[in-house]
Write a protein that holds these residues in place. Structure first.
Motif, PDB file in Angstrom:
ATOM      1  N   ALA A   1       0.834  -1.207   0.000  1.00  0.00           N
ATOM      2  CA  ALA A   1       0.000   0.000   0.000  1.00  0.00           C
ATOM      3  C   ALA A   1       0.867   1.254   0.000  1.00  0.00           C
ATOM      4  N   LEU A   2       1.965   1.234   0.749  1.00  0.00           N
ATOM      5  CA  LEU A   2       2.875   2.375   0.763  1.00  0.00           C
ATOM      6  C   LEU A   2       3.516   2.563  -0.605  1.00  0.00           C
ATOM      7  N   ALA A   3       3.914   1.468  -1.226  1.00  0.00           N
ATOM      8  CA  ALA A   3       4.515   1.568  -2.560  1.00  0.00           C
ATOM      9  C   ALA A   3       3.531   2.149  -3.563  1.00  0.00           C
ATOM     10  N   ASP A   4       2.284   1.728  -3.484  1.00  0.00           N
ATOM     11  CA  ASP A   4       1.260   2.258  -4.387  1.00  0.00           C
ATOM     12  C   ASP A   4       1.063   3.760  -4.188  1.00  0.00           C
ATOM     13  N   ALA A   5       1.332   4.230  -2.956  1.00  0.00           N
ATOM     14  CA  ALA A   5       1.192   5.659  -2.663  1.00  0.00           C
ATOM     15  C   ALA A   5       2.426   6.455  -3.059  1.00  0.00           C
ATOM     16  N   GLY A   6       3.474   5.752  -3.515  1.00  0.00           N
ATOM     17  CA  GLY A   6       4.679   6.446  -3.953  1.00  0.00           C
ATOM     18  C   GLY A   6       5.870   6.318  -3.036  1.00  0.00           C
ATOM     19  N   CYS A   7       5.733   5.609  -1.935  1.00  0.00           N
ATOM     20  CA  CYS A   7       6.845   5.468  -0.992  1.00  0.00           C
ATOM     21  C   CYS A   7       7.910   4.549  -1.576  1.00  0.00           C
ATOM     22  N   ARG A   8       9.180   4.944  -1.459  1.00  0.00           N
ATOM     23  CA  ARG A   8      10.246   4.059  -1.917  1.00  0.00           C
ATOM     24  C   ARG A   8      11.380   3.928  -0.905  1.00  0.00           C
ATOM     25  N   TYR A   9      11.084   4.235   0.357  1.00  0.00           N
ATOM     26  CA  TYR A   9      12.113   4.089   1.387  1.00  0.00           C
ATOM     27  C   TYR A   9      11.444   3.743   2.716  1.00  0.00           C
ATOM     28  N   ILE A  10      11.721   2.533   3.221  1.00  0.00           N
ATOM     29  CA  ILE A  10      11.201   2.079   4.507  1.00  0.00           C
ATOM     30  C   ILE A  10      12.359   1.666   5.399  1.00  0.00           C
ATOM     31  N   GLN A  11      12.247   2.016   6.666  1.00  0.00           N
ATOM     32  CA  GLN A  11      13.207   1.596   7.683  1.00  0.00           C
ATOM     33  C   GLN A  11      12.494   0.721   8.702  1.00  0.00           C
ATOM     34  N   LEU A  12      12.982  -0.503   8.878  1.00  0.00           N
ATOM     35  CA  LEU A  12      12.471  -1.373   9.940  1.00  0.00           C
ATOM     36  C   LEU A  12      13.226  -1.069  11.219  1.00  0.00           C
ATOM     37  N   ASP A  13      12.505  -0.766  12.284  1.00  0.00           N
ATOM     38  CA  ASP A  13      13.132  -0.531  13.581  1.00  0.00           C
ATOM     39  C   ASP A  13      13.156  -1.845  14.348  1.00  0.00           C
ATOM     40  N   GLU A  14      14.277  -2.560  14.251  1.00  0.00           N
ATOM     41  CA  GLU A  14      14.431  -3.881  14.852  1.00  0.00           C
ATOM     42  C   GLU A  14      15.020  -3.718  16.253  1.00  0.00           C
ATOM     43  N   THR A  15      14.178  -3.847  17.259  1.00  0.00           N
ATOM     44  CA  THR A  15      14.591  -3.526  18.621  1.00  0.00           C
ATOM     45  C   THR A  15      14.806  -4.750  19.493  1.00  0.00           C
ATOM     46  N   SER A  16      14.967  -5.921  18.889  1.00  0.00           N
ATOM     47  CA  SER A  16      15.110  -7.151  19.668  1.00  0.00           C
ATOM     48  C   SER A  16      16.441  -7.854  19.451  1.00  0.00           C
ATOM     49  N   ILE A  17      16.891  -7.953  18.216  1.00  0.00           N
ATOM     50  CA  ILE A  17      18.051  -8.780  17.905  1.00  0.00           C
ATOM     51  C   ILE A  17      19.305  -8.315  18.641  1.00  0.00           C
ATOM     52  N   ALA A  18      19.575  -7.005  18.652  1.00  0.00           N
ATOM     53  CA  ALA A  18      20.786  -6.515  19.319  1.00  0.00           C
ATOM     54  C   ALA A  18      20.749  -6.781  20.820  1.00  0.00           C
ATOM     55  N   LYS A  19      19.560  -6.860  21.396  1.00  0.00           N
ATOM     56  CA  LYS A  19      19.437  -7.078  22.843  1.00  0.00           C
ATOM     57  C   LYS A  19      19.833  -8.487  23.254  1.00  0.00           C
ATOM     58  N   LEU A  20      19.904  -9.397  22.292  1.00  0.00           N
ATOM     59  CA  LEU A  20      20.298 -10.766  22.600  1.00  0.00           C
ATOM     60  C   LEU A  20      21.761 -10.847  23.018  1.00  0.00           C
ATOM     61  N   GLY A  21      22.516  -9.772  22.822  1.00  0.00           N
ATOM     62  CA  GLY A  21      23.900  -9.729  23.274  1.00  0.00           C
ATOM     63  C   GLY A  21      24.060  -9.426  24.743  1.00  0.00           C
ATOM     64  N   ASP A  22      22.972  -9.147  25.443  1.00  0.00           N
ATOM     65  CA  ASP A  22      23.012  -8.794  26.862  1.00  0.00           C
ATOM     66  C   ASP A  22      22.753 -10.044  27.708  1.00  0.00           C
ATOM     67  N   PRO A  23      23.690 -10.459  28.571  1.00  0.00           N
ATOM     68  CA  PRO A  23      23.482 -11.645  29.411  1.00  0.00           C
ATOM     69  C   PRO A  23      22.230 -11.555  30.281  1.00  0.00           C
ATOM     70  N   ALA A  24      21.901 -10.359  30.763  1.00  0.00           N
ATOM     71  CA  ALA A  24      20.706 -10.214  31.597  1.00  0.00           C
ATOM     72  C   ALA A  24      19.436 -10.472  30.790  1.00  0.00           C
ATOM     73  N   ILE A  25      19.422 -10.006  29.555  1.00  0.00           N
ATOM     74  CA  ILE A  25      18.284 -10.269  28.678  1.00  0.00           C
ATOM     75  C   ILE A  25      18.175 -11.761  28.390  1.00  0.00           C
ATOM     76  N   ARG A  26      19.308 -12.398  28.123  1.00  0.00           N
ATOM     77  CA  ARG A  26      19.291 -13.834  27.845  1.00  0.00           C
ATOM     78  C   ARG A  26      18.772 -14.621  29.047  1.00  0.00           C
ATOM     79  N   GLU A  27      19.153 -14.183  30.246  1.00  0.00           N
ATOM     80  CA  GLU A  27      18.657 -14.852  31.447  1.00  0.00           C
ATOM     81  C   GLU A  27      17.152 -14.671  31.588  1.00  0.00           C
TER      82      GLU A  27
END
Length: 373
Positions: free
Chosen positions: A183-209
């Protein structure tokens, strides 16, 4: 909207959100009480977005966002409102609390899946069209990444009656992303950014626990989450650029995790079918640049060397030194610079609009000094 000078990413980038002016925050509060109508609030949002876009263009950015000024949080306009079946839960701290430099803690909001996930309609289309009408630069739309719901909710908050098999949940969620992007492409959008807020947190030992305590193995989740991102990326329409921002939490100067990219680098950079990344690199919490050695030669990295968790303005030399350090692992012509996250991923900010402007201006100055752009 005129054609942008080249395809994204640009040498100087903004992640998305901007500081909400006091007038806008007051209008939103008044809308909650009924003192300002929905139409009245949108008119004020329109005015403030025009001003935010004008500031980005005046400073010299070739890409602009609407500052996410219509959102209460980065996850609004798709995860919260763009799909069916999701309910926002209460704030929960524990292993997943957000912490600032002074040790203050706030909880994370935990969503719940109580019904079938379907696309709720073109949530971002009118907002994109308005943004495009305000600028001659390239408008960027930000969407929360697909891992967000599961990372926060866990299996316990995804209804087993609705989804006895979690593969069906991921399939439905992927289809919702595909329809939104189409739908965004049909409206003319050609740039999307995914805000991935989980993968980098897997590097934290407290998060893993914390994940282990609820029955999740972080290495299995790394596979699941990268599969989910790839499934979304495979549905990107022709002619649309897709970049991915990684974050360890950005909530009123607080963060959720600490730890480098080391344990996720191979999957992050080599498995994912993502062409460019926006990486948080503003503090020792992000680790060293050594994991960038895993970045293939056909990918680009935007170094988030400027913090949005402090109003203190970095010197040009500080930022240049970070790019120089990163260039020992990724060629300089495949690097760019940005802030580490949005300037205000929620309504609460820790700097003024004037301080934000100074930081944005510094990004452009540094990019021109390094790359001549």
């Amino acid at each position: 909207m005129s054609d942008a000078p080249h395809d994204p990413p640009f040498r100087a980038e903004l992640i998305g959100s901007m500081v909400r002016p006091e007038r806008l925050k007051q209008a939103r509060a008044d809308n909650d009480t009924g003192a300002v109508s929905d139409a009245g609030l949108r008119a004020i949002e329109d005015e403030e977005i025009r001003a935010a876009v004008a500031m980005q263009e005046e400073i010299g950015f070739k890409v602009v966002t609407d500052g996410e000024l219509r959102r209460d949080s980065y996850s609004d306009s798709f995860t919260t409102h763009g799909i069916t079946g999701l309910e926002e839960g209460s704030d929960i701290a524990g292993s997943f609390a957000y912490t600032d430099a002074g040790g203050d803690q706030i909880g994370q909001r935990v969503p719940r899946i109580t019904g079938r996930v379907n696309w709720a309609g073109p949530t971002n289309i009118d907002n994109f069209k308005f943004l495009a009408s305000c600028t001659t630069a390239l408008p960027k739309v930000t969407l929360p990444g697909p891992a967000y719901i599961h990372f926060r909710a866990g299996r316990a908050n995804i209804s087993e009656d609705v989804y006895p098999n979690l593969d069906d949940f991921w399939s439905d969620l992927t289809q919702a992303y595909h329809r939104e992007m189409a739908a965004l492409a049909d409206a003319g959008c050609r740039y999307i950014q995914l805000d991935e807020t989980s993968i980098a947190k897997l590097g934290d030992p407290a998060i893993r626990e914390g994940l282990a305590a609820r029955g999740d193995d972080w290495e299995e989740l790394l596979e699941v989450y990268t599969d989910a991102v790839n499934a979304v990326a495979d549905g990107v329409p022709d002619g649309m650029a897709l970049g991915m921002h990684l974050c360890r939490g950005n909530k009123a100067g607080h963060w959720q995790a600490a730890g480098g990219y080391d344990v996720v680098a191979e999957k992050l950079f080599r498995k994912l079918r993502i062409r460019f990344y926006f990486l948080e690199y503003d503090s020792p919490r992000a680790g060293s640049f050594e994991p960038l050695a895993a970045v293939p030669d056909d990918k680009v990295v935007v170094i988030g060397a400027m913090t949005t968790k402090s109003a203190k303005l970095e010197s040009a030399d500080e930022l240049k030194a970070r790019i120089d350090e990163a260039s020992r692992h990724v060629a300089l012509d495949r690097l760019a610079i940005s802030s580490q996250c949005g300037f205000s991923s929620s309504l609460d900010a820790i700097m003024s609009v004037e301080q934000e402007r100074a930081k944005m201006t510094r990004l452009i100055e540094v990019s021109r000094d390094i790359w001549g752009e």
